[in-house]
Design a protein around this motif. Structure first.
Motif, PDB file in Angstrom:
ATOM      1  N   ALA A   1       0.889  -1.209  -0.085  1.00 37.65           N
ATOM      2  CA  ALA A   1       0.150  -0.027  -0.058  1.00 37.65           C
ATOM      3  C   ALA A   1       0.902   1.273  -0.082  1.00 37.65           C
ATOM      4  CB  ALA A   1      -0.886  -0.115   1.197  1.00 37.65           C
ATOM      5  N   LYS A   2       2.040   1.195   0.823  1.00 33.68           N
ATOM      6  CA  LYS A   2       2.921   2.535   0.695  1.00 33.68           C
ATOM      7  C   LYS A   2       3.359   2.817  -0.502  1.00 33.68           C
ATOM      8  CE  LYS A   2       3.984   2.617   5.528  1.00 33.68           C
ATOM      9  NZ  LYS A   2       4.977   2.642   6.695  1.00 33.68           N
ATOM     10  N   SER A   3       3.833   1.503  -1.309  1.00 36.20           N
ATOM     11  CA  SER A   3       4.441   1.495  -2.568  1.00 36.20           C
ATOM     12  C   SER A   3       3.447   1.958  -3.528  1.00 36.20           C
ATOM     13  CB  SER A   3       5.167   0.399  -3.178  1.00 36.20           C
ATOM     14  OG  SER A   3       4.061  -0.668  -3.294  1.00 36.20           O
ATOM     15  N   GLU A   4       2.183   1.914  -3.477  1.00 37.25           N
ATOM     16  CA  GLU A   4       0.873   2.187  -4.484  1.00 37.25           C
ATOM     17  C   GLU A   4       0.067   2.958  -3.717  1.00 37.25           C
ATOM     18  OE1 GLU A   4       0.218  -1.471  -6.453  1.00 37.25           O
ATOM     19  OE2 GLU A   4       1.848  -1.693  -7.328  1.00 37.25           O
ATOM     20  N   PRO A   5       0.183   4.128  -3.230  1.00 33.35           N
ATOM     21  CA  PRO A   5      -0.666   4.732  -2.680  1.00 33.35           C
ATOM     22  C   PRO A   5      -2.020   4.982  -3.273  1.00 33.35           C
ATOM     23  CG  PRO A   5       1.447   6.152  -2.485  1.00 33.35           C
ATOM     24  CD  PRO A   5       1.303   4.919  -3.577  1.00 33.35           C
ATOM     25  N   GLY A   6      -3.247   4.617  -2.679  1.00 33.12           N
ATOM     26  CA  GLY A   6      -4.609   4.862  -3.199  1.00 33.12           C
ATOM     27  C   GLY A   6      -4.922   3.742  -4.584  1.00 33.12           C
ATOM     28  N   LYS A   7      -4.101   2.889  -4.771  1.00 32.27           N
ATOM     29  CA  LYS A   7      -4.539   1.755  -5.908  1.00 32.27           C
ATOM     30  C   LYS A   7      -5.051   0.663  -5.291  1.00 32.27           C
ATOM     31  CE  LYS A   7      -0.850   3.305  -9.287  1.00 32.27           C
ATOM     32  NZ  LYS A   7       0.310   2.852  -9.971  1.00 32.27           N
TER      33      LYS A   7
ATOM     34  N   SER B   1     -18.227  -1.228  12.083  1.00 31.71           N
ATOM     35  CA  SER B   1     -16.905  -1.403  12.816  1.00 31.71           C
ATOM     36  C   SER B   1     -15.807  -1.824  11.661  1.00 31.71           C
ATOM     37  CB  SER B   1     -16.999  -2.406  13.592  1.00 31.71           C
ATOM     38  OG  SER B   1     -16.054  -2.848  14.410  1.00 31.71           O
ATOM     39  N   PRO B   2     -16.284  -2.672  10.597  1.00 25.99           N
ATOM     40  CA  PRO B   2     -15.031  -3.188   9.670  1.00 25.99           C
ATOM     41  C   PRO B   2     -14.380  -1.908   8.873  1.00 25.99           C
ATOM     42  CG  PRO B   2     -16.835  -4.921   9.582  1.00 25.99           C
ATOM     43  CD  PRO B   2     -17.311  -3.501  10.299  1.00 25.99           C
ATOM     44  N   HIS B   3     -15.480  -1.052   8.435  1.00 27.27           N
ATOM     45  CA  HIS B   3     -14.924   0.036   7.780  1.00 27.27           C
ATOM     46  C   HIS B   3     -13.966   0.920   8.821  1.00 27.27           C
ATOM     47  CE1 HIS B   3     -15.812   4.314   6.127  1.00 27.27           C
ATOM     48  NE2 HIS B   3     -14.951   4.128   5.632  1.00 27.27           N
ATOM     49  N   MET B   4     -14.451   1.241   9.798  1.00 31.00           N
ATOM     50  CA  MET B   4     -13.628   2.167  10.625  1.00 31.00           C
ATOM     51  C   MET B   4     -12.272   1.501  11.086  1.00 31.00           C
ATOM     52  SD  MET B   4     -15.285   4.821  10.532  1.00 31.00           S
ATOM     53  CE  MET B   4     -14.349   5.786  11.518  1.00 31.00           C
ATOM     54  N   SER B   5     -12.386   0.088  11.327  1.00 33.26           N
ATOM     55  CA  SER B   5     -11.054  -0.808  11.346  1.00 33.26           C
ATOM     56  C   SER B   5     -10.020  -0.429  10.421  1.00 33.26           C
ATOM     57  CB  SER B   5     -11.159  -2.306  11.696  1.00 33.26           C
ATOM     58  OG  SER B   5     -12.178  -2.622  12.420  1.00 33.26           O
ATOM     59  N   ALA B   6     -10.542  -0.333   9.094  1.00 27.84           N
ATOM     60  CA  ALA B   6      -9.656  -0.136   7.940  1.00 27.84           C
ATOM     61  C   ALA B   6      -9.103   1.258   8.134  1.00 27.84           C
ATOM     62  CB  ALA B   6     -10.128  -0.071   6.678  1.00 27.84           C
ATOM     63  N   GLU B   7     -10.028   2.483   8.506  1.00 24.48           N
ATOM     64  CA  GLU B   7      -9.715   3.889   8.579  1.00 24.48           C
ATOM     65  C   GLU B   7      -8.527   3.875   9.787  1.00 24.48           C
ATOM     66  OE1 GLU B   7     -10.271   6.109   6.409  1.00 24.48           O
ATOM     67  OE2 GLU B   7     -11.855   5.073   5.397  1.00 24.48           O
ATOM     68  N   LEU B   8      -8.778   3.253  10.960  1.00 29.13           N
ATOM     69  CA  LEU B   8      -7.800   3.177  11.779  1.00 29.13           C
ATOM     70  C   LEU B   8      -6.545   2.694  11.462  1.00 29.13           C
ATOM     71  CD1 LEU B   8      -7.203   3.838  14.743  1.00 29.13           C
ATOM     72  CD2 LEU B   8      -8.055   1.487  15.460  1.00 29.13           C
ATOM     73  N   LEU B   9      -6.472   1.475  10.843  1.00 22.19           N
ATOM     74  CA  LEU B   9      -4.954   1.077  10.323  1.00 22.19           C
ATOM     75  C   LEU B   9      -4.536   1.866   9.241  1.00 22.19           C
ATOM     76  CD1 LEU B   9      -3.120  -1.589   9.842  1.00 22.19           C
ATOM     77  CD2 LEU B   9      -4.639  -2.206   7.797  1.00 22.19           C
ATOM     78  N   LYS B  10      -5.258   2.516   8.342  1.00 20.88           N
ATOM     79  CA  LYS B  10      -4.728   3.624   7.384  1.00 20.88           C
ATOM     80  C   LYS B  10      -4.005   4.760   8.207  1.00 20.88           C
ATOM     81  CE  LYS B  10      -7.416   5.284   4.102  1.00 20.88           C
ATOM     82  NZ  LYS B  10      -8.702   5.547   3.572  1.00 20.88           N
ATOM     83  N   MET B  11      -4.747   5.073   9.148  1.00 16.50           N
ATOM     84  CA  MET B  11      -4.034   6.170  10.096  1.00 16.50           C
ATOM     85  C   MET B  11      -2.897   5.806  10.906  1.00 16.50           C
ATOM     86  SD  MET B  11      -6.025   8.363  13.119  1.00 16.50           S
ATOM     87  CE  MET B  11      -5.594   7.139  14.548  1.00 16.50           C
ATOM     88  N   MET B  12      -2.752   4.741  11.414  1.00 14.31           N
ATOM     89  CA  MET B  12      -1.699   4.197  12.211  1.00 14.31           C
ATOM     90  C   MET B  12      -0.374   3.818  11.493  1.00 14.31           C
ATOM     91  SD  MET B  12      -3.697   2.533  15.543  1.00 14.31           S
ATOM     92  CE  MET B  12      -2.181   2.316  16.375  1.00 14.31           C
ATOM     93  N   ALA B  13      -1.023   3.219  10.393  1.00 15.16           N
ATOM     94  CA  ALA B  13       0.199   2.502   9.304  1.00 15.16           C
ATOM     95  C   ALA B  13       0.620   3.541   8.332  1.00 15.16           C
ATOM     96  CB  ALA B  13      -0.252   1.409   8.657  1.00 15.16           C
TER      97      ALA B  13
END
Length: 332
Positions: A155-161, A172-184
């Protein structure tokens, strides 16, 4: 002393004792002993048949059996759980109307819904978390990642792809992803679905590459090899799938999302009633049969104390508000 005089004296003493007892708070003890004196409603703020509904019915059956009074589940769905939750917030604080709340209805909603008609902290009296379930991060087998560390690197090598599917916008699953995006520190594109089934169908078919889901609806596809498990979102590995690592141990320390399901009453409900329900649930989940019911669902029994649950709600509200403020995520 005549018999009549003796009787009068006894009545006088009884009245005095009653007055003292009331002053000392004995009325609350009597209320607890008498509760429940009539049927109790448990509002499920989601449609019938889902995980929240199933856990509510397990709890209701146990409360009915152990407290010798009917606990009736009533589904009142709509507005991501807000309609049913509001009905309980506005109910009399007497213990006869409860809600089976979730991390979405009382954590995420507080962050995402600007005009939420209730305060998740102030308008409810927490009783107990009945059970927790993890969310799970899964991938189409064709995606060239075998674990979460590799997904983060890709994901870092291909942002947004990379596209990721979730069961609903703001869930909850969607927000789990948003939290991962923020923290990672990664960027992926969200594709919301109306439920786990269509999301999993597209994930298996390759229309989306990554999926975020509740574990119960995905674990069968993981075991069959149709999707690849990358991580669970809870703080520790899930007992039913101990080979799947956590997000925290996969390069994102401090990450945790628990899909909790807990009973709440309206604010102001006597503590004695809250404690009676909590202790009954605690006894119930110790039963091998009840524990098996929950484990088969992919849920772990909890039955924590009201004060512990109250802090969990406060922490959830604060966490998701931070995620929303940082990411700018909005309901689609």
């Amino acid at each position: 002393m005549t018999a009549k005089t003796t009787t009068t004296a006894r009545r006088t003493l009884l009245r005095a004792g009653t007055a003292l007892c009331l002053a000392a708070g004995c009325a609350a003890t009597w209320a607890q002993a008498a509760y429940p004196g009539k049927p109790v409603r448990i509002i499920v703020p989601y449609p019938a048949g889902g995980t929240t509904d199933i856990i509510a019915r397990i709890a209701a059956n146990q409360l009915t059996e152990r407290l010798k009074q009917s606990f009736i589940v009533e589904n009142k769905a709509g507005a991501s759980g807000a309609i049913g939750s509001l009905a309980v917030a506005q109910a009399a604080p007497d213990g006869y109307t409860l809600v089976m709340a979730t991390a979405s209805s009382h954590g995420i909603n507080s962050a995402l819904q600007k005009n939420l008609p209730y305060d998740a902290v102030k308008d409810f009296a927490p009783i107990t978390v009945v059970a927790n379930t993890p969310n799970i991060i899964i991938a189409n087998p064709g995606v060239p990642v075998k674990n979460l560390k590799e997904l983060i690197a890709l994901a870092k090598s291909e942002p947004g792809k990379l596209n990721f599917g979730s069961t609903s916008a703001g869930g909850s699953p969607h927000m789990s992803a948003e939290l991962l995006k923020m923290m990672a520190g990664i960027d992926m594109t969200h594709v919301p679905y109306k439920g786990a089934a269509p999301m999993l169908t597209d994930l298996i078919g390759g229309q989306v590459q990554i999926g975020f889901d509740n574990l119960p609806s995905s674990i069968g596809f993981v075991k069959s090899g149709k999707v690849r498990a990358l991580a669970v979102t809870t703080a520790r590995r899930w007992p039913g799938a101990p080979d799947i690592p956590t997000v925290a141990e996969s390069g994102v320390p401090g990450y945790e999302v628990s899909g909790w399901f807990g009973l709440l009453a309206p604010a102001g409900t006597p503590r004695e009633i809250l404690d009676k329900i909590q202790s009954t649930i605690a006894e119930a989940v110790k039963s091998p049969d009840v524990a098996k019911q929950l484990n088969d669902l992919g849920a772990e029994p909890v039955a924590n104390k009201p004060d512990v649950f109250a802090q969990e709600i406060r922490d959830d509200v604060e966490k998701w508000r931070k995620v929303v403020q940082t990411t700018g995520v909005k309901l689609d």
